[in-house]
Design an enzyme around this catalytic site. Structure first.
Site, PDB file in Angstrom:
ATOM      1  N   TYR A 127       0.838  -1.198   0.000  1.00 15.58           N
ATOM      2  CA  TYR A 127       0.000   0.000   0.000  1.00 15.58           C
ATOM      3  C   TYR A 127       0.876   1.253   0.000  1.00 15.58           C
ATOM      4  CZ  TYR A 127      -3.870  -3.197   0.904  1.00 15.58           C
ATOM      5  OH  TYR A 127      -4.799  -4.210   0.802  1.00 15.58           O
ATOM      6  N   ARG A 171       2.503  -0.794  11.116  1.00 15.32           N
ATOM      7  CA  ARG A 171       2.528  -2.140  10.537  1.00 15.32           C
ATOM      8  C   ARG A 171       3.514  -2.116   9.378  1.00 15.32           C
ATOM      9  NH1 ARG A 171      -2.612  -5.697   8.243  1.00 15.32           N
ATOM     10  NH2 ARG A 171      -1.844  -7.736   8.960  1.00 15.32           N
ATOM     11  N   GLY A 229      -5.268 -12.819  12.622  1.00 15.85           N
ATOM     12  CA  GLY A 229      -6.245 -12.278  11.687  1.00 15.85           C
ATOM     13  C   GLY A 229      -7.268 -13.332  11.322  1.00 15.85           C
ATOM     14  N   ARG A 230      -6.876 -14.205  10.419  1.00 14.52           N
ATOM     15  CA  ARG A 230      -7.790 -15.265   9.981  1.00 14.52           C
ATOM     16  C   ARG A 230      -8.238 -16.185  11.131  1.00 14.52           C
ATOM     17  NH1 ARG A 230      -4.586 -17.651   4.967  1.00 14.52           N
ATOM     18  NH2 ARG A 230      -2.798 -16.931   6.188  1.00 14.52           N
ATOM     19  N   GLN A 267     -15.552 -35.965   1.639  1.00  7.24           N
ATOM     20  CA  GLN A 267     -14.706 -35.465   0.555  1.00  7.24           C
ATOM     21  C   GLN A 267     -13.433 -34.798   1.065  1.00  7.24           C
ATOM     22  OE1 GLN A 267     -15.518 -35.846  -2.883  1.00  7.24           O
ATOM     23  NE2 GLN A 267     -17.105 -37.170  -2.033  1.00  7.24           N
ATOM     24  N   LYS A 293      -1.355 -30.342   2.136  1.00  9.33           N
ATOM     25  CA  LYS A 293      -2.764 -30.020   2.385  1.00  9.33           C
ATOM     26  C   LYS A 293      -3.234 -30.525   3.752  1.00  9.33           C
ATOM     27  CE  LYS A 293      -5.006 -28.227  -0.194  1.00  9.33           C
ATOM     28  NZ  LYS A 293      -5.868 -28.682  -1.276  1.00  9.33           N
TER      29      LYS A 293
END
Length: 689
Positions: free
Chosen positions: A209, A257, A360-361, A463, A473
């Protein structure tokens, strides 16, 4: 493990934070055109405060409407009328013992030309015509077409440089007068934050940014006092800091940040930007200037995966960056560092890597992460699996007036919604223990239903067991583990190795039945040779029933399932070719996933053929036809693996419809999709009961 450091207080400047848990800023799209706080946004942040978080840092908050609006539904501190609603949100967050900092931001080169000068006009029109905001989104597709043809204003940058990888907008160099104006806008934004009784500000000098664009020699090629040496490149940021200190007082904390390393070397472009050594020097200068804490991040949108990691990245992979800065400064260091568990968080605090844990997530996935850790309920935490659906959905929904979602938490954006506890012991039967079935089971049990899950396999997952099988994964297994634990904790009765038939289901006298039987891999009979013994589906490969080693394999289809199956085969010593009918690899896939896996496939020497469709399969390979010139060519292969999608399994649903009243299709049984689609369909079905 005790979490003594994680739940000990620490100050940032004059403000004491009750623990070391920080909610990192991440735009989700809960705002509105005028930049005011909405109830949905307030509920979203308050839920994380209720959940025990010590410090909440808001999403990117604009200080300039004309060139600095990064989204239509974004928080703003560009006008005085935005102060009161922010103050009301701050009061709610403070009532739970949490502190609130506002992240001030300007996107610069990373903006979309469509948004330049659009927001002020839209705010004005919407003030007169309140229905305009909803109407506006109908014209966005036209705006996107104009943007793709460069028929929109240029975005701003310290210097005119190449387009950013993600935004791909033409840019222009800022005039010195514009630089001064933006500096003043950052300062004015901070003054408004203080008037709103918030506890401090964070300046967003990372992820490509505007502030970082000034810091980087790649995007800052100016020849005046704002470019050239490190001292000059930092001038823009330092003048903002000094101005805020002057106007808000030295006791009003400022966090910067900072991208400690732009990570261009990790994508093979080491000649660009700056590395960790210069990032450390920046941190030292910021400390001397009076900054109260450094929030260490990394990379930019040009090097996207090195700040917002896909599931393949190792936990804590970038902690060396935070450590280098902590060793160089004496102010608190905040860092994300891909932390997912309280154990990892505590260890990195004890090891002196950082002073605060930025989540965050993980806070999107579970707003009560902190309280669950503090109370010894770590197993109840719904972990972020790094699937990136939050940012993907946010970006896609920004153009239709909606917000971001989470694969494992369907309550994001619905924080005030509560299911009624009205089951009264009535029975609910769930067919299938995949993601949708597990989600429905937990929610129905919490509603007070006696919930039974019938699963034909010997363990939960459905699945997801296939999705987690390819290399790198493994985190996807967390989703199943966490949902299964939550369902067990809610009292769900699981029956494994049990095939659901009509008589068995009806024997429970169910009040409601949820069919989550999943989907089956497609094997088109129209393709000549598809029934040969050397032909398998991706399911056959990933579940281990087709154990192919040291052979030539043609994978048909380059969606993520096809690419991940190809990597799985490569790890077993196979020579792999991937055939794709479209003109690009993984069409429609979020680009971060593609950028993550393609370099690994390239190292294995995988041959990727686009614009070719499969016409026939033989014992020694396949025939493919060009979609451009109809040329037919052969590809040698001992085995052929079809990765052409899946078809919903609705067989028992159709039979149940005539035998019982409330039957719901959920997950892949309803429509083949992703994890988020499965949890959302379960949520909506439970809501209908």
């Amino acid at each position: 493990m005790s979490y003594d450091m994680l739940f000990s207080p620490m100050k940032i400047g004059s403000v004491e934070i009750k623990n070391r848990v920080v909610m990192a800023p991440m735009l989700m799209g809960f705002g509105q055109l005028n930049g005011k706080v909405t109830k949905q946004m307030s509920d979203y942040y308050e839920e994380r405060a209720k959940g025990g978080t010590g410090l909440i840092i808001t999403e990117i908050t604009r200080i300039d409407d004309s060139t600095g609006a990064a989204a239509f539904k974004q928080l703003g501190m560009s006008h005085d009328y935005q102060i009161k609603p922010l103050k009301e949100m701050a009061e709610k967050i403070h009532s739970h013992g949490a502190k609130l900092f506002i992240e001030l931001h300007h996107p610069g080169r990373q903006n979309l030309g469509l948004l330049i000068h659009t927001v002020p006009v839209s705010i004005g029109v919407n003030t007169v015509l309140p229905f305009f905001e909803n109407l506006m989104y109908k014209f966005v597709p036209l705006g996107v077409k104009l943007m793709n043809k460069d028929l929109v204003p240029k975005v701003v940058c310290p210097s005119k440089v190449e387009r950013s990888y993600f935004a791909n907008s033409k840019n222009r160099e800022l005039k010195k007068s514009e630089i001064k104006k933006i500096i003043d806008e950052f300062i004015a934004g901070a003054v408004r934050v203080k008037k709103a009784d918030c506890d401090g500000v964070e300046l967003h000098a990372t992820h490509g940014y505007l502030i970082q664009q000034f810091l980087s020699p790649f995007t800052n090629r100016r020849a005046d006092e704002y470019g050239g040496s490190l001292e000059n490149r930092m001038r823009f940021l330092l003048e903002i800091v000094e101005g805020i200190k002057k106007e808000c007082g030295k006791d009003f904390p400022i966090i910067v940040r900072l991208s400690a390393d732009e990570c261009y070397d990790r994508i093979g472009e080491a000649n660009k930007g700056y590395g960790l050594d210069e990032g450390v020097e920046m941190a030292k200068v910021l400390e001397k200037t009076g900054v109260d804490a450094i929030d260490v991040s990394s990379a930019s949108y040009d090097t996207f995966n090195y700040w917002l990691e896909p599931t393949s990245f190792e936990l804590g992979w970038r902690k060396h960056m935070a450590s280098a800065i902590k060793n160089a400064v004496n102010i608190p260091v905040i860092a994300a560092n891909l932390i997912r568990s309280p154990e990892q968080a505590e260890q990195q605090l004890r090891d002196g890597i950082q002073d605060f844990i930025s989540l965050g997530r993980p806070q999107i996935a579970d707003p009560h992460w902190a309280n669950k850790a503090k109370e010894g309920r770590e197993k109840e935490i719904k972990r972020c699996i790094c699937c990136l659906y939050c940012i993907e959905s946010m970006q896609e929904n920004a153009f239709i007036g909606s917000h971001g979602h989470c694969s494992v938490n369907p309550f994001v954006g619905r924080e005030s919604f509560k299911f009624p506890e009205d089951g009264n012991g009535k029975t609910a039967v769930i067919i299938g223990a995949g993601v949708a079935g597990l989600t429905a089971a937990e929610l129905m049990a919490k509603r007070g239903f006696k919930t039974v899950v019938l699963e034909k396999g010997n363990r939960p997952g459905g699945q997801m067991l296939l999705a987690a099988a390819p290399p790198h994964k493994e985190k996807l297994n967390w989703c199943v583990e966490d949902l299964y634990y939550a369902a067990l904790n809610a009292g769900v009765d699981f029956r494994f190795n049990t095939t659901a038939d009509i008589d068995l289901v009806l024997s429970f006298n169910p009040y409601a039945v949820f069919v989550a039987a999943g989907a089956n891999a497609v094997r088109p009979k129209s393709i000549k040779g598809s029934d040969r013994e050397n032909v398998f589906t991706s399911t056959d490969v990933l579940n281990g029933s087709a154990d192919i080693k040291n052979c030539k394999v043609a994978v048909i289809g380059s969606g993520m399932t096809g690419l991940e199956t190809a990597e799985y085969l490569c790890e077993k010593g196979n020579k792999v070719s991937v055939i794709e009918m479209a003109d690009e690899i993984a069409p429609g896939t979020w680009m971060q996933h593609r950028d993550d896996i393609l370099p690994r496939l390239n190292k294995y020497g995988v041959e990727i053929l686009t614009n070719y469709k499969l016409t026939a399969i033989h014992s020694d390979g396949v025939h493919i036809e060009s979609t451009k010139d109809k040329e037919i060519k052969g590809v040698e292969a001992d085995y052929v693996v079809l990765a052409l999608g899946s078809k919903s399994d609705k067989s028992i649903y159709d039979k149940l419809l005539t035998r019982t009243k409330r039957v719901f299709l959920i997950g892949d049984s309803e429509k083949v999709g992703r994890i988020a689609n499965a949890t959302e369909s379960a949520f909506q079905a439970v809501r209908k009961v």
